[in-house]
Enzyme design. Structure first.
Site, PDB file in Angstrom:
ATOM      1  N   GLY A  69      72.979 -21.269 -16.275  1.00 45.00           N
ATOM      2  CA  GLY A  69      71.587 -20.899 -16.903  1.00 45.00           C
ATOM      3  C   GLY A  69      71.179 -19.612 -16.515  1.00 45.00           C
ATOM      4  CB  THR A  70      71.155 -17.652 -13.347  1.00 44.50           C
ATOM      5  OG1 THR A  70      70.167 -18.402 -12.832  1.00 44.50           O
ATOM      6  CG2 THR A  70      70.853 -15.997 -12.845  1.00 44.50           C
ATOM      7  CG  ASN A 149      61.628 -24.095 -13.168  1.00 41.51           C
ATOM      8  OD1 ASN A 149      60.806 -23.479 -14.111  1.00 41.51           O
ATOM      9  ND2 ASN A 149      62.034 -23.751 -12.385  1.00 41.51           N
ATOM     10  CD  GLN A 178      65.062 -28.252 -15.031  1.00 38.11           C
ATOM     11  OE1 GLN A 178      65.080 -29.555 -15.045  1.00 38.11           O
ATOM     12  NE2 GLN A 178      65.249 -27.769 -14.024  1.00 38.11           N
ATOM     13  CB  SER A 199      72.430 -24.815 -16.522  1.00 37.96           C
ATOM     14  OG  SER A 199      73.234 -24.642 -15.153  1.00 37.96           O
ATOM     15  CB  SER A 200      77.556 -27.567 -17.173  1.00 35.00           C
ATOM     16  OG  SER A 200      78.323 -28.722 -16.903  1.00 35.00           O
ATOM     17  CG  HIS A 201      74.065 -27.545 -12.024  1.00 35.75           C
ATOM     18  ND1 HIS A 201      73.005 -27.724 -11.039  1.00 35.75           N
ATOM     19  CD2 HIS A 201      73.716 -26.100 -12.631  1.00 35.75           C
ATOM     20  CE1 HIS A 201      72.084 -26.592 -11.162  1.00 35.75           C
ATOM     21  NE2 HIS A 201      72.599 -25.700 -11.933  1.00 35.75           N
ATOM     22  CB  CYS A 323      65.572 -20.277  -7.682  1.00 35.10           C
ATOM     23  SG  CYS A 323      66.865 -20.756  -8.674  1.00 35.10           S
TER      24      CYS A 323
END
Length: 380
Positions: A69-70, A149, A178, A199-201, A323
Site C-alpha cells: 500500500g505504501t 484506518n 482498508q 495491500s495484500s496483507h 505506523c
C-alpha cells in the site's frame, strides 16, 4: 491469544501460504527470462493479474503489482504529480489520509507543488462543500481514502466521484487498503476513480505485495526505472510467489460474503458495552463506519498503556494505525476531527476479522472492566 489488530495486518489464509510455497519452490524462473521456466513464470504472472482484475471488475491492463500500500500510494501521488505538472501543480488530499499519502504530498510541496488538506467533519467524514471550494483550475489530483484506518469512517467516495464528474482534468485517487472485504467493490471503485491502492496483507495475503489500479488511458510517471517490468512503469523483478498468493487471497476474501455482517455484529456488541463506561470516549460510530473497527479512549490513560495492559491478558490491539503507534504519534484523524491532544492520545483501536468470535469480544470486555477498575485512581 485474542488478536484484534486486523487493521494493522491479517493472518494469511492457509491456502494462500500453500500457493506462495508452491510457486516459490516449483516455479523459480524469472518472468523476463526467455527459456521455458521464464515463460511459465510469465504465464502465471499474467494469470494472477487477470484474476485480480476480474475480481475488481477491471481489465488486466489496469493492474500493476507493487510492494504494498505504501508504494502504491507514493506512486499514485508522486507519479501523477510529475506526469501532470505541466497542466498544474495543485493537489488536494484529505486531512485524515494515511502517512503514505500525506507524507508524499508534503514531499511534493518541497518540490514546488501546492497542497491543500480537505477538512473533515467532527464525525470524521470529508467535508464535501469544503472540498469543492478547494478545487482550482490548476488542480490535478484529489486523493481520499475509502475507509479511514484509524476510526473506520467510510468516506463519501461516490459523492466525490460525482463532484469530479465534469472535471476530467483532475485525477481521483483512492487509498483502498482498508476497504477490501468490508465494502462492496462498486463502492470502492466507482467509474470516476482513476487510481486506487491495495495491500495484500490487509486481506489475508502475504506482506510485501500490493497493487495499483490505474484506469486505462490515464498516464503516470514511474518511480522505479530499470528493467521495464509492469509495462515499463514499475521496474524490478516481480515477486511472483507473493503475486500469485495475492490473487488467491483476494478471491478467498471476496467469496466470504457473510463476513462483513459477522464483523458488524461484533462491532455493535462492543460499542454497546463501551457505552456503559462513564470515562470512555468512543470515536467510531455505526452508520457509514467500517464493520470491523472500534476506536475508543479511556480518560486519563494513554493509549499505549491500555494496549500493554490488554497484552498482559493475551489480547492484542493497537493505539491507532500501526505506523503512527510505533512512532508514538497521536491519532491524526482525531486531531483533524477537532479532538484535543490529550484525548487523542488515549485512543486505542480494536479491529476484527471474520474469524473472530463473540466469545472473544466478551473476554475483551471482561479484561477491560478489570483494567478500568485497576486504573481508576491513576486516571483521576
Amino acid at each position: 491469544m485474542i488478536y484484534f489488530d486486523n487493521a494493522a495486518t491479517t493472518a494469511p489464509y492457509p491456502e494462500v501460504l500453500q500457493t506462495y510455497q508452491e510457486v516459490a519452490s516449483k516455479l523459480m524462473g524469472n518472468p523476463s527470462s526467455l527459456h521455458d521456466l521464464g515463460v511459465q513464470a510469465k504465464r502465471l504472472l499474467e494469470a494472477s493479474r487477470q484474476q485480480v482484475a476480474s475480481l475488481l471488475g477491471k481489465s488486466a491492463e489496469e493492474i500493476f503489482f507493487t510492494s504494498g500500500g505504501t508504494e502504491s500510494d507514493n506512486w499514485a501521488i508522486k507519479g501523477l504529480a510529475f506526469e501532470k505538472a505541466v497542466y498544474g501543480k495543485h493537489l488536494i488530499v484529505s486531512a485524515i489520509e494515511h502517512p503514505a499519502v500525506k507524507e508524499s504530498a508534503k514531499w511534493l510541496q518541497a518540490q514546488g507543488f501546492d497542497v491543500d488538506l480537505a477538512p473533515v467533519t467532527k464525525h470524521g467524514f470529508v467535508d464535501l462543500e469544503a472540498l469543492e471550494n478547494l478545487l482550482r483550475p490548476d488542480t490535478i489530483l484529489v486523493s481520499v481514502m475509502a475507509v479511514n484506518n484509524e476510526i473506520g469512517a467510510i468516506q463519501p467516495i461516490k459523492a466525490i466521484a460525482q463532484l469530479l464528474e465534469n472535471r476530467p482534468t483532475i485525477a481521483f485517487h483512492v487509498d483502498a487498503v482498508q476497504a477490501i472485504g468490508k465494502l462492496p467493490i462498486a463502492d470502492i471503485l466507482p467509474q470516476r476513480v482513476d487510481f486506487a491502492s491495495f495491500s495484500s496483507h490487509k486481506f489475508h495475503g502475504v506482506r510485501g505485495v500490493g497493487f495499483l489500479y490505474k484506469k486505462q488511458g490515464k498516464k503516470i510517471s514511474p518511480l522505479l526505472t530499470g528493467g521495464g517490468q509492469e509495462a515499463n512503469l514499475r521496474s524490478t523483478t516481480e515477486n511472483l510467489p507473493g503475486i500469485a498468493a495475492t490473487a488467491k487471497a483476494l478471491r478467498l476474501t471476496l467469496e466470504q460474503v457473510d463476513q462483513p455482517a459477522q464483523m458488524q455484529e461484533l462491532r455493535d456488541y462492543l460499542l454497546e458495552e463501551l457505552a456503559s463506561f462513564p470515562d470512555v470516549t468512543v470515536f467510531s460510530g455505526r452508520e457509514n463506519f467500517a464493520p470491523n473497527i472500534v476506536t475508543f479512549g479511556l480518560k486519563g490513560l494513554r493509549g499505549e498503556v491500555l494496549v500493554h495492559a490488554l497484552e498482559e491478558e493475551g489480547i492484542y490491539v493497537s493505539t491507532t494505525s500501526a505506523c503512527s503507534s510505533k512512532a508514538g504519534k497521536p491519532a491524526g484523524t482525531l486531531l483533524a476531527m477537532g479532538f484535543p491532544l490529550d484525548l487523542a492520545q488515549t485512543a486505542v483501536r480494536v479491529s476484527f476479522d471474520g474469524e473472530n468470535q463473540l466469545s472473544q469480544v466478551e473476554a475483551f470486555v471482561g479484561a477491560f472492566k478489570q483494567i478500568y477498575q485497576q486504573t481508576r485512581k491513576v486516571r483521576v
